[in-house]
Structures are given as structure tokens and as C-alpha cells.
Write a protein that holds these residues in place. Structure first.
Motif, PDB file in Angstrom:
ATOM      1  N   ILE A   1      -0.423   5.099   8.415  1.00  0.00           N
ATOM      2  CA  ILE A   1      -1.540   6.049   8.284  1.00  0.00           C
ATOM      3  C   ILE A   1      -1.315   6.891   7.036  1.00  0.00           C
ATOM      4  O   ILE A   1      -0.286   7.539   6.881  1.00  0.00           O
ATOM      5  N   ILE A   2      -2.286   6.876   6.140  1.00  0.00           N
ATOM      6  CA  ILE A   2      -2.222   7.632   4.889  1.00  0.00           C
ATOM      7  C   ILE A   2      -3.183   8.817   4.982  1.00  0.00           C
ATOM      8  O   ILE A   2      -4.337   8.658   5.390  1.00  0.00           O
ATOM      9  N   HIS A   3      -2.686   9.986   4.583  1.00  0.00           N
ATOM     10  CA  HIS A   3      -3.515  11.192   4.525  1.00  0.00           C
ATOM     11  C   HIS A   3      -4.077  11.550   5.913  1.00  0.00           C
ATOM     12  O   HIS A   3      -5.173  12.131   6.012  1.00  0.00           O
ATOM     13  N   LYS A   4      -3.373  11.145   6.960  1.00  0.00           N
ATOM     14  CA  LYS A   4      -3.779  11.392   8.349  1.00  0.00           C
ATOM     15  C   LYS A   4      -5.170  10.826   8.647  1.00  0.00           C
ATOM     16  O   LYS A   4      -5.878  11.294   9.538  1.00  0.00           O
ATOM     17  N   ARG A   5      -5.536   9.775   7.900  1.00  0.00           N
ATOM     18  CA  ARG A   5      -6.913   9.284   8.039  1.00  0.00           C
ATOM     19  C   ARG A   5      -7.054   7.786   7.821  1.00  0.00           C
ATOM     20  O   ARG A   5      -7.751   7.113   8.574  1.00  0.00           O
ATOM     21  N   TYR A   6      -6.386   7.242   6.797  1.00  0.00           N
ATOM     22  CA  TYR A   6      -6.624   5.858   6.393  1.00  0.00           C
ATOM     23  C   TYR A   6      -5.494   4.959   6.913  1.00  0.00           C
ATOM     24  O   TYR A   6      -4.324   5.162   6.577  1.00  0.00           O
ATOM     25  N   ARG A   7      -5.874   3.971   7.704  1.00  0.00           N
ATOM     26  CA  ARG A   7      -4.896   3.031   8.283  1.00  0.00           C
ATOM     27  C   ARG A   7      -4.849   1.764   7.427  1.00  0.00           C
ATOM     28  O   ARG A   7      -5.830   1.059   7.288  1.00  0.00           O
ATOM     29  N   ILE A   8      -3.673   1.504   6.861  1.00  0.00           N
ATOM     30  CA  ILE A   8      -3.491   0.344   5.988  1.00  0.00           C
ATOM     31  C   ILE A   8      -3.577  -0.944   6.810  1.00  0.00           C
ATOM     32  O   ILE A   8      -2.937  -1.074   7.857  1.00  0.00           O
ATOM     33  N   HIS A   9      -4.367  -1.890   6.307  1.00  0.00           N
ATOM     34  CA  HIS A   9      -4.472  -3.195   6.970  1.00  0.00           C
ATOM     35  C   HIS A   9      -3.705  -4.277   6.212  1.00  0.00           C
ATOM     36  O   HIS A   9      -2.908  -5.003   6.791  1.00  0.00           O
ATOM     37  N   ASP A  10      -3.947  -4.383   4.908  1.00  0.00           N
ATOM     38  CA  ASP A  10      -3.305  -5.447   4.137  1.00  0.00           C
ATOM     39  C   ASP A  10      -3.432  -5.130   2.653  1.00  0.00           C
ATOM     40  O   ASP A  10      -4.231  -4.284   2.241  1.00  0.00           O
ATOM     41  N   VAL A  11      -2.636  -5.829   1.839  1.00  0.00           N
ATOM     42  CA  VAL A  11      -2.712  -5.703   0.389  1.00  0.00           C
ATOM     43  C   VAL A  11      -3.772  -6.671  -0.123  1.00  0.00           C
ATOM     44  O   VAL A  11      -3.731  -7.864   0.186  1.00  0.00           O
ATOM     45  N   LEU A  12      -4.709  -6.150  -0.913  1.00  0.00           N
ATOM     46  CA  LEU A  12      -5.747  -7.001  -1.499  1.00  0.00           C
ATOM     47  C   LEU A  12      -5.318  -7.567  -2.844  1.00  0.00           C
ATOM     48  O   LEU A  12      -5.755  -8.645  -3.236  1.00  0.00           O
ATOM     49  N   GLY A  13      -4.489  -6.824  -3.564  1.00  0.00           N
ATOM     50  CA  GLY A  13      -4.065  -7.318  -4.869  1.00  0.00           C
ATOM     51  C   GLY A  13      -3.302  -6.269  -5.648  1.00  0.00           C
ATOM     52  O   GLY A  13      -3.184  -5.116  -5.229  1.00  0.00           O
TER      53      GLY A  13
END
Length: 525
Positions: A10-22
């Protein structure tokens, strides 16, 4: 450079990382879910420059900040919407709208696999949809500076302009401050003088047009200095559209159209049928919508795809004595040599990919990427040595389709420093079951004395080609250079190859690799 962020972080208490796009030149891109917007997908860009010196870092950071400011300033449905810009744990992030669709580069590769390119009707429609976007951007004093088929996407039937990472504010009174752009797409004044004007973006858009119409890369379509009309014989368009493209591609900026609106006005003279291009277009292709690839003089097809795949061991042993860092450096150093080798044969379209294997396997460069726009994504090392997992995935990509039956023999380069920890023979069998797996030019590089030469020889499958040895960084650079240039030149040559699927003879003649003399450098591995 900080390591990749793990999925579900969880980044910035908001964004949940799913995968690397590039991974691009300035940063790493993640697919994430916005927990404050009902798990809506978004794109999280992290400032993580690759191959940039300490002295250049401030400039790189400035470009990253500039992209955030430009996206925040522009409000247009055909440009990704800006969401946020923040710093956390000494990492700098930009959040923007996720665009569902495919790049025009990928759409072109799909066409090439079926001996098809874009039609005049499609490209004119693309212009009419994208030029108003450029008009809006330019009216706000903003230049994109990096227009290419990689930075245009088709989303829900509408082209979208992405990646303003090197965009800038237009200031005619300010001296040039940076030389940015994409070789082949950007005009002379931009790459050589640091000057960029609205007509510079229009020049790049015209390059996109002739690439989409011909299926060939820019360096094969334009003379190096004066932008001569070599492209004209490679495309099938009306004289009116050819004249419009010629003016957009004029060498001198003052001889081009000076605004996107001027091009739109000129396009009114062209009457073409409406098209409805979908990213899920099925083949065979409807002739009225698509067009066949134009023939070159002598009747030969414009290009034949040549797939080059690195298969990289990223197990934990590669972390010892700097092997993984040496591998990253070696591949980054060899890219310019590969571009030169590919340029020697304009009839081959070199498409690069890379897959890593440790505990399992994962494509680090999943899409076939033209050598002209290729950027290496640095690898990290951890886990086991699951070679079979990588070979299964490579075998899947060598099926026909997605492989084109007109393709040149693919090149597979396996780089490893140890012994497989899974049932590698099953992966080899899966690879050799595929026609293109058997026809591939398979090269193996053994890093260090612990590498399993028997396994690497089985992968090669040819008695007269042995694994290359690399016991120190200098030897690794030399071996990767040979595997990536001499092999590439041989594979792209118009030579015939065996048709019986035999593994006992090479599909094409190869030069002998230069020996790495013992004692020339201290063996480290």
C-alpha cells in the motif's frame, strides 16, 4: 536505484500495487488499485532512472516533475488524467489514469504477423482524431517532444496520447536547454540543436504514419540528413496524402505546416471511408479496412520479423560477486551494437524480449519490442533456478500463432550460472515440440565455473556450437556482444535453413566467437 515494490504493498495509504507494467528511462510504472475510488485501476509512476549518472540525476528529476505539471495542466479525454504527485519513503510518485487498450506499436506488430499494415484510411482517421489533441496541447504552450507509435494507444476506438515524460513548455525566447526525443521519430533540430517547435511534433506524427503504412522502422524510411522521400516507394497512399506527409516531414521547420490545425485543414481534401479499428480485431483481415504490406523493389516483402529473446538466470547465486550487476551492464552496453547490426539488414524487423527465471519465471520485457526503441529493465537476483518454467513460457510464445509463419528463425540466448532446480528436461521438450523452438538459433552463456555445461549444451542442441564461457565481467560483455550481434547478423541474413527440424545442424551459418583467453583478466566467478 531502489528495488521494485512488491505486489499488494500500500502506497500513500491509498494505492495498492498490483504489478509492474514496465521500466522506462526515467521511472518504473506499476498497475495499482485506488482504494479510495472503489479499487479503480490507476497507473503509478515511480521516479527510478536507469543508466543515468549522478550529475544527470537533477535533470532527470526535473523531467519527471515536469511530466506531473504538464499532466496536471492538461484536461483532455485523449490524454491520461492526472491524479496525484507525492513523495514517500524517499520515493517520488506520479499517479495518473489507467488507459485500457494497446499501443499502436503493438497493433502494428499484430498486423505484421499477418503480413498486413495500416491503410491510408486508418492513418487519416488517426490524424483527424489526434491532431485536435495536439492543437489543444500546443495552444497551451506545451510540446510533447516524444511522439511515436509506442506513445500512442488505441482505447475504446479512440487514439490516446501518452507519456509526456520529456514534454516541455514552449518558450521561443529561451535558449535550448536539453536534447531529448526519440531517434528516428524526432527531427534534426530537436535531436541535434535542442530546438523544438509545434512543427517538430507534427514531424514525429508523420513518421508514425509512414511506419504504420509500411511496417518498417524510421531508419529504413528516411535518409540520414535531408529527410528524402525514400518512404514514398514503401507505402500505398494517394498523391494528396503523400504531399501532406512530405510537407510534415520537411527538413527545415519553416517549410512544414506550422500548426495541427493547418494539417487538419489540408486533410479535408482526402475522402476516405470510415474505419472502426478495435484492439480485439480478428484475422483474417477485411480488405477494405486493412491493406497488405507493400512490396519492395524486386517483389520482396518489406520486412520479416526476427524475434530475439534473452532467457536470464536470476537465482540467488547470481547475486554473488556482482554477477547480476555485470549481466545488466553487459546487456545495456551491447544494445547500441545490436542496433547497428539490425540496421545492416533493413528486411529484418528485430523484436526483443527478455524473461527471467528464479523461483518461477516472469517476462521482464513481455512484448516484442523494436530494437530502435528498446530499453533494458535491470534484473535483480533471488530464489531458485527454475529453468523449465522459463522454457515453457518461451515455447508458448513460439507457437504459430502468435509467431508469424514468415518469420526469420528466432534467436534464444540462455544465460545461467548454476544447475536447474526443477525438471528442466520437460521445459526443453516443450520448446523442441514447437516448430520455431526447433528452428531457433539457440545460444548459451555459462557464467562462472559452477554453471551446468551439460544442460546448456542440451539447450543449444547443436554439436558444433558449444556454450560460451564467462568467468569475469569482461568476458561476459564479450560473449554477450557476440551472441547479440554476430548471431543477430547471421539470423537476419537472407539465408536458407534446414526444413526437417533437425537439431544436428545450425539453421544459418555463424561466425566463430572470439576466444576469451585464460589469464587475460582475473577470473572472478
Amino acid at each position: 536505484m531502489k528495488p521494485e515494490i512488491s505486489p499488494n504493498t500500500i502506497i500513500h495509504k491509498r494505492y495498492r500495487i498490483h504489478d509492474v507494467l514496465g521500466q522506462g528511462g526515467l521511472g518504473r510504472t506499476y498497475l495499482a488499485f485506488d482504494q479510495e475510488r472503489f479499487e479503480e485501476r490507476c497507473v503509478l509512476k515511480e521516479f527510478a532512472p536507469v543508466g543515468i549518472s549522478e550529475q544527470s540525476l537533477p535533470k532527470a528529476r526535473e523531467l519527471f516533475n515536469r511530466e506531473a505539471k504538464i499532466l496536471h495542466q492538461i484536461k483532455h479525454p485523449q490524454i491520461p488524467e492526472f491524479s496525484a504527485f507525492f513523495e514517500e519513503d524517499e520515493r517520488l510518485f506520479l499517479v495518473q489514469q489507467f488507459i485500457e487498450g494497446e499501443t499502436y506499436a503493438k497493433l502494428l506488430y499484430q498486423r505484421l504477423d499477418h503480413n498486413q499494415v495500416f491503410s491510408e484510411a486508418e492513418v487519416v482517421q488517426l490524424f483527424k482524431a489526434l491532431l485536435p489533441v495536439l492543437s489543444t496541447v500546443h495552444d497551451q504552450g506545451i510540446l510533447h517532444r516524444d511522439i511515436s507509435i509506442d506513445n500512442m494507444m488505441l482505447s475504446n476506438g479512440m487514439p490516446v496520447l501518452i507519456d509526456f515524460g520529456v514534454g516541455t513548455q514552449l518558450n521561443l525566447n529561451q535558449p535550448p536547454s536539453s536534447f531529448v526525443g526519440k531517434p528516428g521519430y524526432s527531427p534534426f533540430e530537436q535531436l541535434s540543436e535542442g530546438r523544438c517547435l509545434p512543427s517538430s511534433d507534427l514531424y514525429a506524427l508523420a513518421i508514425c504514419a509512414i511506419v504504420l503504412l509500411s511496417g518498417r522502422q524510421p531508419n529504413h524510411l528516411l535518409a540520414p540528413k535531408n529527410g528524402s522521400a525514400a518512404w514514398r516507394s514503401c507505402i500505398t497512399v494517394t498523391d494528396t496524402f503523400a504531399q501532406i506527409l512530405s510537407r510534415m516531414l520537411a527538413f527545415l521547420p519553416e517549410e512544414r505546416y506550422q500548426s495541427a490545425d493547418e494539417v487538419l485543414y489540408a486533410l479535408q481534401a482526402i475522402k476516405v471511408p470510415a474505419t472502426n479499428l478495435s484492439v480485439n480485431a480478428q484475422f483474417p483481415i477485411v480488405p477494405d479496412v486493412f491493406t497488405s504490406m507493400p512490396d519492395l523493389p524486386g517483389g520482396e516483402m518489406a520486412t520479416r520479423p526476427l524475434h530475439f529473446i534473452w532467457i536470464c538466470d536470476c537465482s540467488s547465486s547470481m547475486e554473488i560477486d556482482g554477477k547480476i550487476q555485470a549481466l545488466n551492464t553487459a546487456i545495456e552496453e551491447v544494445i547500441p551494437h545490436m542496433k547497428a547490426a539490425a540496421g545492416d539488414n533493413p528486411n529484418a524487423q528485430v523484436l526483443l524480449r527478455a524473461i527471467r527465471f528464479s523461483t518461477g519465471a516472469k517476462w521482464v520485457i513481455p512484448e516484442p519490442t523494436p530494437i530502435e526503441s528498446f530499453r533494458w529493465n535491470p534484473l535483480t537476483a533471488d530464489g531458485d533456478t527454475d529453468l523449465a518454467a522459463a522454457l515453457f513460457q518461451v515455447a508458448e510464445q513460439l507457437k504459430s500463432p502468435p509467431m508469424n509463419t514468415r518469420a526469420l528463425p528466432p534467436v534464444l540466448v540462455l544465460i545461467s550460472d548454476g544447475h536447474p532446480t526443477d525438471q528442466y528436461i520437460e521445459g526443453l521438450n516443450a520448446l523442441f515440440e514447437q516448430f520455431w523452438g526447433r528452428k531457433a538459433i539457440r545460444v548459451a552463456i555459462a557464467i562462472g565455473r559452477d554453471a551446468d555445461y551439460e544442460v546448456l549444451q542440451q539447450f543449444i542442441g547443436h554439436s558444433n556450437l558449444k556454450p560460451l564461457r564467462a568467468n569475469n565481467p569482461e568476458a561476459l560483455v564479450r560473449q554477450i556482444k557476440w551472441a547479440s550481434t554476430a548471431v543477430l547478423k547471421a539470423a537476419s541474413a537472407p539465408a536458407s535453413f534446414a526444413k526437417d527440424g533437425s537439431l544436428n545442424s545450425l539453421p544459418i551459418p555463424l561466425s566463430t566467437p572470439s576466444p576469451v583467453l585464460s589469464g587475460t583478466y582475473d577470473d572472478r566467478w
